[in-house]
Design an enzyme around this catalytic site. Structure first.
Site, PDB file in Angstrom:
ATOM      1  N   GLU A   9      -4.019  11.472 -16.105  1.00 32.37           N
ATOM      2  CA  GLU A   9      -4.903  10.855 -16.985  1.00 32.37           C
ATOM      3  C   GLU A   9      -6.189  11.878 -17.487  1.00 32.37           C
ATOM      4  O   GLU A   9      -6.238  12.034 -18.576  1.00 32.37           O
ATOM      5  CB  GLU A   9      -5.811   9.589 -16.416  1.00 32.37           C
ATOM      6  N   GLY A  10      -6.727  12.485 -16.366  1.00 27.98           N
ATOM      7  CA  GLY A  10      -7.637  13.540 -16.595  1.00 27.98           C
ATOM      8  C   GLY A  10      -7.226  14.553 -17.593  1.00 27.98           C
ATOM      9  O   GLY A  10      -7.948  15.107 -18.560  1.00 27.98           O
ATOM     10  N   ASP A  52       1.443   7.883  -8.981  1.00 22.68           N
ATOM     11  CA  ASP A  52       1.239   6.563  -8.687  1.00 22.68           C
ATOM     12  C   ASP A  52       1.702   5.736  -9.849  1.00 22.68           C
ATOM     13  O   ASP A  52       1.651   4.527  -9.647  1.00 22.68           O
ATOM     14  CB  ASP A  52      -0.366   6.493  -8.917  1.00 22.68           C
ATOM     15  N   HIS A  54      -0.140  12.961   2.535  1.00 23.36           N
ATOM     16  CA  HIS A  54       0.580  13.995   1.708  1.00 23.36           C
ATOM     17  C   HIS A  54       1.890  14.158   1.581  1.00 23.36           C
ATOM     18  O   HIS A  54       2.643  14.826   0.725  1.00 23.36           O
ATOM     19  CB  HIS A  54       0.086  15.275   2.031  1.00 23.36           C
ATOM     20  N   GLY A  78      -1.849   5.474  -3.872  1.00 21.25           N
ATOM     21  CA  GLY A  78      -2.486   4.310  -4.902  1.00 21.25           C
ATOM     22  C   GLY A  78      -3.704   3.986  -4.857  1.00 21.25           C
ATOM     23  O   GLY A  78      -4.169   2.954  -4.438  1.00 21.25           O
ATOM     24  N   ARG A  79      -4.586   4.986  -5.273  1.00 23.59           N
ATOM     25  CA  ARG A  79      -5.961   4.696  -5.433  1.00 23.59           C
ATOM     26  C   ARG A  79      -6.461   3.414  -6.374  1.00 23.59           C
ATOM     27  O   ARG A  79      -7.242   2.528  -5.844  1.00 23.59           O
ATOM     28  CB  ARG A  79      -6.982   6.067  -5.859  1.00 23.59           C
ATOM     29  N   ARG A 100       5.405  -5.373  17.784  1.00 22.31           N
ATOM     30  CA  ARG A 100       4.059  -5.134  17.201  1.00 22.31           C
ATOM     31  C   ARG A 100       4.016  -5.127  15.642  1.00 22.31           C
ATOM     32  O   ARG A 100       4.811  -5.167  15.114  1.00 22.31           O
ATOM     33  CB  ARG A 100       3.596  -3.619  17.406  1.00 22.31           C
ATOM     34  N   GLN A 108       4.066  11.861   0.988  1.00 21.66           N
ATOM     35  CA  GLN A 108       4.633  11.289  -0.157  1.00 21.66           C
ATOM     36  C   GLN A 108       4.761  12.119  -1.451  1.00 21.66           C
ATOM     37  O   GLN A 108       5.563  11.713  -2.336  1.00 21.66           O
ATOM     38  CB  GLN A 108       3.711   9.895  -0.655  1.00 21.66           C
ATOM     39  N   ARG A 109       4.100  13.381  -1.588  1.00 21.59           N
ATOM     40  CA  ARG A 109       3.968  13.854  -2.958  1.00 21.59           C
ATOM     41  C   ARG A 109       4.517  15.279  -3.021  1.00 21.59           C
ATOM     42  O   ARG A 109       4.797  15.975  -3.902  1.00 21.59           O
ATOM     43  CB  ARG A 109       2.541  14.303  -3.279  1.00 21.59           C
TER      44      ARG A 109
END
EC number: 2.7.1.11
Lengths: 342, 342, 342, 342
Positions: free
Chosen positions: A104-105, A128, A272, A171-172, A163, A274-275
């Site tokens: 986006e930025g 994301d 990290h 996902g911010r 447990r 994940q990316r």
């Protein structure tokens, strides 16, 4: 025509596949000339360019990260920033246009530069999956696969020890990774930014799974917020015992679940992993196709636009369309999955 | 309402995730009662049913194959087959409708049974992605990931020995797996049923890659046909030396490439490993969503229809729409990728 | 002869393969009768047993976790604990001996019970590889593979952003996972409990890698200690800014590296994903062989011993030999690897 | 001292990790100077050398294949071959010794050259694990993992269709890959070159598994021979119907099993995917350690020897010790596993 390529923002599996796709098609089909721009907008501002030939992109479809480097520099800042300076820097290097691969930025900056007279074409990048105007973005499928694989592993530990296992995923602002990985891994609770929940509701679902003989598996987006918690806890970064909280939301929720339900609970923050690494086949195909279509768009002079995925097609979209509002998880998608939890 | 579930035709990663999805939503949201049908239409004809509760489907989203078993039985054959017999068999077991998960043959049989008065709902299943009316089908993404991973491995051997490596992948009638895995793995030649080629054209592309210093990687669908070859070779199952050919098309092409180009060439037939094992996250999500929506469709009495994927949505489609013509690779998709080969 | 089987302590990939191996050989070759004991010593104390047949262990070699459940109960504690009570509980259930699969604590309890007259045979289990008397223990290879795969992923992010990436792996007392995964992933700094280092030494190595154009990769065992840091920091759980520290050592080191070297640094704590999920082929073979040999040892009445790996052989070892001292990383192994870092 | 490095014979995961290990330690600890030799002995004979610096080996531990290329050239053949010519070629290039990484043939040639006065040090390489004098060789663990993963996938298809699945794995002369992958994947029949069996015995085991409700899984080494079959079948390359047989032993056995047992049977030949791609962590560590110790041995002038793994140690072994007899699967290891099949 000489084109500069840049990657900007957080790294993402598939960036190199886009670069390979546009360079291969651009050089062989259209005779375009490419230069790499180092570290995103930083390299544009500093004029940090290097030649990028067909030879340089070989074997890249499966390579994670970006060979161009990346940064979070804003092209309008600093003594050499701004449209006028940049126009001069590009002209000095004989660069006719920029292919900007970013989120986006990056696309907002690209839009502004284009409105200020710079030739910019965009390729959307968001691990994301939070950009409107593209059905899926590359990197997302890889992240979901990694998170799913991690939760498959957590589940065996949960089952053996009876447990509750909590997995915090990326996902911010949007919950796509949590939703897809949660459905894929058979999670019993899915906590996403779009659907705030109280800790009591989470515990109700955890207890329900436990009562059915399951080891509860909870997936939570890093941007999830708990409703009804003392402001001190959720906003000031304190945990439930008023200790400064340094970890993520997963590490906040886990001890709360244990305290309220009495079920031993452990949190894992995937972070990290994940990316990084090699992209999934889906992401390699998507990223390569975006790169190939970007070459067409460059030749067509489709500045101010970005290439995007719609259904099974690659289309062009105005920057405006992609910006503004995030691609959040719609409520019906969340409710659709809710039947899995009971 | 009591529903019988069957899986029919070749196994496919995601079948169990569909079963889990429909049973979880059907039982908890709608109070449906499910029975499993053993081995596809064979179990319908023989009345081979067993209770299928929520408990039976736990943990299934990641499990490959089908817990129901499968077969290629035609429900209209045999002394107990045909719509009338089946109607009676279902009535005796108190079964109000069938959820049939299968490919073209299965859905054609489902359509005929429905027109003969049996309540049937369909879920499309094809690892080859050859069904119209659904953008993607579960199992396809997993197969492409496996084929891509295998080709990544073949490539290192090709590079080390300066060999041409040929990988034969699934796809009797359509080339989707070859196209996607070929693009993902960076293949230099992609041979699909939709685009017959001469052995000379294949060798031209192999030589071109070799001349650029690459170890040529060729991916070929099992259903690909070579043009211009003596009928004895391609149709009568003889190889280029008139020996009976038992292997697949990959094993036919490889020695021809070696003979014509002089480049050492090896073939690998990936075979059954492409359809087994745990589904990818994409396929688990897609299959689960199809199952969830199938539960809705069952309650709505949407007989004669199947659930399908369009863009990011799950929709309902008449059987007719899905049948008849195969979902082949359109020429523009093949030509789009051609820029990668040069 | 009736044998009870238990798994105790943290779960570990390969536990189910041991259970499968001993039950298959014990039943088919020797006619032994097996019962499962639920949740480790807890089930012994409580008499929580269930029949365990050949049928119950099918397909288990690839399944992570333990179908028996596990706990950290001490068999000498509680009103029903202690050798006398346990002897009576076992006798009541007709159990002639126990196969205890567990780590140091489990084997110490097994040794004590055996000296108190209970028939116990052991199988060593430690994901950290910290038991003497066995060259390798199952679970370790799987953990190293997972940690290596995660670091491969972190590296692409490090390279793209020119960051230092810190990965915290398991190993409270010994550094085997960090050493092996660090060598496998090409880490530039390896921090293990056996070799305390100052933060300055770590930063020297980080800077050296950075100066050679590499994105520094640091792997740190959870039990590593920094020398020369104010006691308040390392022992009282405070970070370098005297804030209470909740995270692991990786989260302590990362900001220090960034502060001292000026290189952007990120930490990832791999946590529980290292111990769950399907075992590697190496661990499946090792665990299965231990199970098969345990069946032989049961028939031989080799109580007070455990089965272990030496070279490529499975041998028997007295409990005493395995206990007492941990299998730490010898200095020469650490120095051997040091040549990789420079 | 200047050292030439070569890789020879079939490629194998871990070759690059050896190269990286020896170059990193040789340059930084001992100041050695390295040159790469292209395509094995071919490059020695042709004097095809290139500089090999620390920079050239960065990131190689995880990369499959060999950056040096490989071939099956015999250094004693051709006009420029033979010890005298080679000695002169090496002298002209200022090369003081050769590090030869290869299998039996390579090490035999190395031994002969060394006895003819050339400085040669060896590193054993065999994906089949067929070399005596080393407990394990790198590449083997990776191959076993790939074969195990493939068989895990085949099993779900077998279960769904109630089929017998046959997997042919590598191993022309020894059955280690079949034995380990078969044990890891829970195969019901393991056919290795060391233990010839009749087709009736294979079918007896297949039927036994089938009668216990399992989908039989058969793993067969490519070098396995069937006893009691008409010579025409097994030796003249004819199948049971006297048709010329082009496929491997797996494709011969499968139709025989189906014919005799009546159980539908499918064969998959794993082929080249077993030897390509990124090495497992175990192989990366083993290969790296061999490389590091090779640097020590080079400095010690330990010509005529090779480095090898014994238990957890790296040792030096005379070429003679490694040659002559193959490391076959001992009968007790086969019988140990037999308890799993029943």
């Amino acid at each position: 025509m000489r084109i500069g390529i840049l990657t900007s923002g957080g790294d993402c599996p598939g960036l190199n596949a886009v670069i390979r796709g546009v360079v291969l098609k651009g050089t062989t089909a259209y005779g375009l000339d490419f230069v790499g721009i180092r570290d995103g907008w930083r390299g544009v501002v500093d004029g940090d360019f290097f030649p990028l030939s067909r030879h340089d992109v070989k074997g890249l479809s499966k390579v994670g990260g970006t060979i161009l480097g990346t940064s979070r520099t804003n092209p309008y800042e600093g003594p050499r920033g701004g449209a006028e300076n940049i126009a001069r820097t590009l002209e000095d290097a004989g660069i006719d246009g920029i292919l900007a691969i970013g989120g986006e930025g990056t696309l907002a900056a690209a839009d502004r530069l284009w409105k200020d007279g710079i030739n910019v074409l965009g390729v959307p990048k968001t691990i994301d999956n939070d950009l409107r105007a593209t059905d899926y973005s590359f990197g997302f499928d890889t992240a979901v696969n990694i998170a799913t694989d991690a939760m498959d592993r957590l589940r065996t530990t949960g089952d053996s020890h009876q447990r509750c296992m909590v997995a915090e995923v990326m996902g911010r602002h949007v919950g796509w990774i949590a939703l897809h990985a949660g459905v894929a891994a058979g999670a019993h609770v899915i906590c996403i930014p779009e659907v705030p929940m109280s800790i009591d509701e989470i515990c109700r679902q955890v207890t329900s799974a436990h009562d059915r003989g399951r080891a509860p598996l909870v997936v939570v987006s890093e941007g999830f917020t708990i409703t009804g918690m003392d402001e001190a806890h959720s906003h000031k970064g304190l945990d439930a015992f008023n200790r400064p909280r340094l970890g993520g939301i997963g590490e906040l929720i886990a001890p709360e679940i244990e305290r309220i339900t009495g079920i031993e609970t452990r949190a894992t923050v995937l972070g990290h992993i994940q990316r990084g690494g090699s992209p999934s086949a889906f992401d390699r195909v998507l990223a390569t196709r975006l790169g190939l279509h970007a070459a067409d768009a460059l030749v067509d002079g489709a500045w101010g636009q970005m290439v995007a995925m719609r259904g099974t097609d690659i289309v062009r979209v105005q920057f405006d369309e992609a910006l503004g509002e995030l691609n959040t998880v719609p409520l019906y998608r969340y409710e659709e999955a809710a039947a899995l939890f009971g």
